[in-house]
Scaffold this motif. Structure first.
Motif, PDB file in Angstrom:
ATOM      1  N   ASN A  63      -6.216   1.041  -1.347  1.00  0.00           N
ATOM      2  CA  ASN A  63      -5.053   0.533  -2.082  1.00  0.00           C
ATOM      3  C   ASN A  63      -4.311   1.665  -2.805  1.00  0.00           C
ATOM      4  N   LEU A  64      -5.020   2.710  -3.223  1.00  0.00           N
ATOM      5  CA  LEU A  64      -4.359   3.856  -3.847  1.00  0.00           C
ATOM      6  C   LEU A  64      -3.589   4.658  -2.795  1.00  0.00           C
ATOM      7  N   ILE A  65      -4.198   4.853  -1.638  1.00  0.00           N
ATOM      8  CA  ILE A  65      -3.502   5.558  -0.554  1.00  0.00           C
ATOM      9  C   ILE A  65      -2.222   4.804  -0.192  1.00  0.00           C
ATOM     10  N   ALA A  98      -0.482   2.837  -2.139  1.00  0.00           N
ATOM     11  CA  ALA A  98       0.474   2.995  -3.242  1.00  0.00           C
ATOM     12  C   ALA A  98       1.144   4.372  -3.185  1.00  0.00           C
ATOM     13  N   VAL A  99       0.384   5.413  -2.844  1.00  0.00           N
ATOM     14  CA  VAL A  99       0.960   6.755  -2.702  1.00  0.00           C
ATOM     15  C   VAL A  99       1.968   6.759  -1.558  1.00  0.00           C
ATOM     16  N   GLN A 100       1.629   6.127  -0.443  1.00  0.00           N
ATOM     17  CA  GLN A 100       2.553   6.054   0.687  1.00  0.00           C
ATOM     18  C   GLN A 100       3.845   5.333   0.292  1.00  0.00           C
ATOM     19  N   GLU A 101       3.704   4.218  -0.420  1.00  0.00           N
ATOM     20  CA  GLU A 101       4.887   3.465  -0.863  1.00  0.00           C
ATOM     21  C   GLU A 101       5.748   4.314  -1.792  1.00  0.00           C
ATOM     22  N   GLY A 132      -2.496   2.474   4.065  1.00  0.00           N
ATOM     23  CA  GLY A 132      -3.727   2.920   3.425  1.00  0.00           C
ATOM     24  C   GLY A 132      -4.539   3.898   4.249  1.00  0.00           C
ATOM     25  N   ILE A 133      -3.942   4.418   5.330  1.00  0.00           N
ATOM     26  CA  ILE A 133      -4.614   5.389   6.189  1.00  0.00           C
ATOM     27  C   ILE A 133      -3.828   6.695   6.147  1.00  0.00           C
ATOM     28  N   ILE A 134      -4.514   7.787   5.863  1.00  0.00           N
ATOM     29  CA  ILE A 134      -3.846   9.077   5.802  1.00  0.00           C
ATOM     30  C   ILE A 134      -3.768   9.647   7.212  1.00  0.00           C
TER      31      ILE A 134
END
Length: 105
Positions: free
Chosen positions: A47-49, A51-54, A68-70
């Motif tokens: 969920n943090l990944i 949020a960073v993407q958003e 949520g996937i880098i």
């Protein structure tokens, strides 16, 4: 006429070659870059990944779908953001990146 032994050895080599090709196809992107590094997705909650993407997308850095996937696009967006904001450029989520993006820790 090939012997049973040489036929068996050839069959094993073909099998090994198939395994190597399958591994390469799964783990390499078209540009020869890893799709994701296992540590990337284990270090930070999904969920943090996401949020960073958003956040990166909202700031005009194309991180792709917030899933949520880098992957390569997320890593490139992070690198671009890091470069434009005088952060160490490594394409990875870090405490410094989270702070610069305004996430509380």
């Amino acid at each position: 006429m090939p012997t049973v032994h040489s036929h068996s050895k050839r069959k094993r080599l073909k099998g090994l070659f198939a395994v190597i090709l399958a591994f390469a196809a799964v783990n390499l992107a078209p540009a020869g870059e890893l799709q994701h590094r296992p540590a990337d997705n284990n270090q930070w909650p999904q969920n943090l990944i996401r949020a960073v993407q958003e956040k990166l997308n909202s700031l005009g850095f194309d991180a792709g779908k917030a899933d949520g996937i880098i992957g390569p696009r997320t890593r490139q967006a992070i690198s671009d953001y890091q470069q434009q904001n005088n952060l160490a450029v490594d394409g990875q989520i870090s405490s410094a990146l989270l702070e610069a993006l305004g996430f509380e820790q």
